[in-house]
Design a protein around this motif. Structure first.
Motif, PDB file in Angstrom:
ATOM      1  N   TYR A 279       7.084  -3.413   0.124  1.00 50.29           N
ATOM      2  CA  TYR A 279       7.464  -4.032  -0.972  1.00 50.29           C
ATOM      3  C   TYR A 279       8.564  -4.898  -0.937  1.00 50.29           C
ATOM      4  CZ  TYR A 279       8.411  -3.774  -6.017  1.00 50.29           C
ATOM      5  OH  TYR A 279       8.569  -4.242  -7.279  1.00 50.29           O
TER       6      TYR A 279
ATOM      7  N   ARG B 160       5.306  -7.259  -2.645  1.00 48.04           N
ATOM      8  CA  ARG B 160       4.019  -8.004  -2.090  1.00 48.04           C
ATOM      9  C   ARG B 160       3.546  -9.003  -2.822  1.00 48.04           C
ATOM     10  NH1 ARG B 160       2.255  -2.978   1.003  1.00 48.04           N
ATOM     11  NH2 ARG B 160       0.630  -3.578   2.383  1.00 48.04           N
TER      12      ARG B 160
ATOM     13  N   VAL C 263       3.643   0.343  -8.976  1.00 46.86           N
ATOM     14  CA  VAL C 263       4.425   0.266  -7.783  1.00 46.86           C
ATOM     15  C   VAL C 263       5.941   0.187  -7.834  1.00 46.86           C
ATOM     16  CG1 VAL C 263       4.460  -0.528  -5.413  1.00 46.86           C
ATOM     17  CG2 VAL C 263       2.467  -0.918  -6.637  1.00 46.86           C
TER      18      VAL C 263
ATOM     19  N   LEU D 280       2.209   5.913  -2.011  1.00 47.83           N
ATOM     20  CA  LEU D 280       1.005   6.277  -2.691  1.00 47.83           C
ATOM     21  C   LEU D 280      -0.095   6.917  -2.060  1.00 47.83           C
ATOM     22  CD1 LEU D 280       0.901   2.213  -3.568  1.00 47.83           C
ATOM     23  CD2 LEU D 280       0.974   4.098  -5.310  1.00 47.83           C
ATOM     24  N   ARG D 281      -0.038   6.956  -0.528  1.00 47.99           N
ATOM     25  CA  ARG D 281      -0.961   8.036  -0.028  1.00 47.99           C
ATOM     26  C   ARG D 281      -0.643   9.182  -0.124  1.00 47.99           C
ATOM     27  NH1 ARG D 281      -1.026   3.525   3.659  1.00 47.99           N
ATOM     28  NH2 ARG D 281       0.978   4.238   4.384  1.00 47.99           N
TER      29      ARG D 281
ATOM     30  N   GLN E 139       6.700  -8.978  -8.033  1.00 45.66           N
ATOM     31  CA  GLN E 139       7.427  -7.910  -7.426  1.00 45.66           C
ATOM     32  C   GLN E 139       8.810  -8.475  -6.881  1.00 45.66           C
ATOM     33  OE1 GLN E 139       5.150  -5.644  -4.666  1.00 45.66           O
ATOM     34  NE2 GLN E 139       3.437  -5.227  -6.179  1.00 45.66           N
TER      35      GLN E 139
ATOM     36  N   ASP F  65      -8.339   2.060   5.080  1.00 43.86           N
ATOM     37  CA  ASP F  65      -8.311   0.536   4.960  1.00 43.86           C
ATOM     38  C   ASP F  65      -8.071   0.068   6.297  1.00 43.86           C
ATOM     39  OD1 ASP F  65      -5.710   1.599   5.166  1.00 43.86           O
ATOM     40  OD2 ASP F  65      -5.126   0.333   3.545  1.00 43.86           O
TER      41      ASP F  65
ATOM     42  N   ARG G  13      -8.056  -7.316   3.431  1.00 43.92           N
ATOM     43  CA  ARG G  13      -6.528  -7.000   3.332  1.00 43.92           C
ATOM     44  C   ARG G  13      -5.950  -8.350   3.769  1.00 43.92           C
ATOM     45  NH1 ARG G  13      -5.264  -2.044   6.715  1.00 43.92           N
ATOM     46  NH2 ARG G  13      -2.970  -2.284   6.221  1.00 43.92           N
TER      47      ARG G  13
ATOM     48  N   LEU H  14      -4.291  -4.985  -3.810  1.00 44.50           N
ATOM     49  CA  LEU H  14      -3.305  -4.132  -4.242  1.00 44.50           C
ATOM     50  C   LEU H  14      -3.062  -3.479  -5.291  1.00 44.50           C
ATOM     51  CD1 LEU H  14      -0.937  -7.636  -3.656  1.00 44.50           C
ATOM     52  CD2 LEU H  14      -1.217  -5.399  -2.042  1.00 44.50           C
ATOM     53  N   VAL H  15      -2.348  -2.315  -5.279  1.00 41.51           N
ATOM     54  CA  VAL H  15      -2.040  -1.604  -6.638  1.00 41.51           C
ATOM     55  C   VAL H  15      -1.398  -2.447  -7.738  1.00 41.51           C
ATOM     56  CG1 VAL H  15      -1.145   0.491  -7.321  1.00 41.51           C
ATOM     57  CG2 VAL H  15      -2.187   0.422  -5.090  1.00 41.51           C
TER      58      VAL H  15
ATOM     59  N   ARG I 130      -6.859   5.336   9.060  1.00 44.15           N
ATOM     60  CA  ARG I 130      -6.822   4.808   7.594  1.00 44.15           C
ATOM     61  C   ARG I 130      -8.256   4.285   7.376  1.00 44.15           C
ATOM     62  NH1 ARG I 130      -1.055   2.245   6.537  1.00 44.15           N
ATOM     63  NH2 ARG I 130      -2.300   1.005   5.167  1.00 44.15           N
TER      64      ARG I 130
ATOM     65  N   THR J 246       6.140   1.999   0.079  1.00 38.97           N
ATOM     66  CA  THR J 246       5.392   2.114  -0.933  1.00 38.97           C
ATOM     67  C   THR J 246       3.870   2.470  -0.691  1.00 38.97           C
ATOM     68  OG1 THR J 246       5.055  -0.291  -1.071  1.00 38.97           O
ATOM     69  CG2 THR J 246       6.583   0.613  -2.774  1.00 38.97           C
ATOM     70  N   GLY J 247       3.539   2.231   0.592  1.00 31.15           N
ATOM     71  CA  GLY J 247       2.200   2.662   1.010  1.00 31.15           C
ATOM     72  C   GLY J 247       1.998   3.929   1.174  1.00 31.15           C
TER      73      GLY J 247
ATOM     74  N   TYR K 227      -7.849   1.193  -5.372  1.00 29.94           N
ATOM     75  CA  TYR K 227      -7.483  -0.056  -5.147  1.00 29.94           C
ATOM     76  C   TYR K 227      -6.921   0.016  -3.631  1.00 29.94           C
ATOM     77  CZ  TYR K 227      -6.343  -1.091  -9.967  1.00 29.94           C
ATOM     78  OH  TYR K 227      -6.272  -1.537 -11.213  1.00 29.94           O
ATOM     79  N   ILE K 228      -6.495   1.212  -3.079  1.00 29.05           N
ATOM     80  CA  ILE K 228      -6.058   1.239  -1.797  1.00 29.05           C
ATOM     81  C   ILE K 228      -7.291   1.378  -0.854  1.00 29.05           C
ATOM     82  CG2 ILE K 228      -4.856   2.844  -0.085  1.00 29.05           C
ATOM     83  CD1 ILE K 228      -2.842   3.273  -2.245  1.00 29.05           C
TER      84      ILE K 228
END
Ligand code: AMP
Length: 220
Positions: free
Chosen positions: A91, A93, A70, A41-42, A97, A162, A171, A64-65, A160, A37-38, A58-59
């Motif tokens: 996923y 997380r 997600v 999203l990227r 979910q 993050d 994180r 968390l998104v 990255r 999922t990361g 968020y990222i």
């Protein structure tokens, strides 16, 4: 022709435990679909899609998104695999979910086979993430000490946002508050399998493969 495992698994663990790296190795070896999922999203951020624009802040802050955003991405990706032979990476997380995912797959009679919990200490997480670099086109992860990028692709390496020290610490706090509680949830469901994530990429891969082979024997 690659051997098919007939497994639906999720790799779980703190940021930097090696989920992405191990997922890629498993997918290459067993022809499973890698669902990160990361990464999705990227890519959405890079392509400036509506989801990307919403997820961006968020990222970048290491938060968390929102779950709903997600969830649709995860569902779409699992559909591509026809709900067979996939490796979820990052996923679920959150408890919400996890509940959605187990219910969704159970209703399709394609329940999760296992949660593979890659266990790593906080100190090792910080060391690994601050030395991580990512290929800006393929998303492949490298590590300056353990998996250095070859010289000809050095210019394609990014750190990255993050993975900066302040974001890493944040994180980790998010992981402890939101994601770590899933250990109890999946353990109660009898799905959790712990794997020591300390060691070389190959060593950890061998541990994960041994686990999946034993699960295959039990589940198929
Ligand atoms: P990763 O590449 O898995 O470390 O994910 C990078 C970032 O994407 C996370 O820090 C979150 O902001 C976001 N993200 C990825 N997966 C999820 C998820 N399952 N739930 C919420 N946010 C997520």
């Amino acid at each position: 022709m690659q051997p098919q495992l007939g497994l639906r698994i999720a790799l779980f663990g703190p940021p930097g435990a090696g989920k992405g790296t191990q997922a890629r190795l498993l997918c290459t070896r067993f022809g499973m679909l890698h669902i990160s999922t990361g990464n999705i999203l990227r890519r959405a951020i890079k392509e400036q899609t509506p989801i990307g624009l919403e997820a961006r802040a968020y990222i970048h802050q290491g938060n968390l998104v929102p779950d709903e955003l997600v969830r649709d991405l995860a569902e779409e990706a699992m559909r591509v695999s026809a709900f067979e032979d996939f490796v979820l990476d990052g996923y679920p997380r959150t408890c919400q979910q996890a509940e959605w995912l187990t219910g969704f797959l159970n209703r399709r009679e394609r329940p999760l086979s296992a949660i593979v919990y890659l266990m790593l200490s906080d100190e090792e997480v910080v060391t690994r993430l601050s030395r991580r670099r990512v290929h800006k086109e393929t998303g492949e992860n490298f590590h300056l000490d353990y998996k250095p990028p070859p010289p000809e692709i050095q210019h394609l390496m990014l750190q990255r946002r993050d993975d900066q020290p302040a974001a890493i610490r944040h994180r980790l706090r998010v992981y402890e508050a939101e994601t770590q509680p899933l250990v109890r949830y999946f353990s109660k469901a009898g799905l959790l399998h712990e794997v020591d994530a300390l060691g070389s990429i190959e060593t950890v891969h061998a541990r994960v493969c041994a686990l999946l082979q034993s699960l295959k024997g039990r589940l198929n």
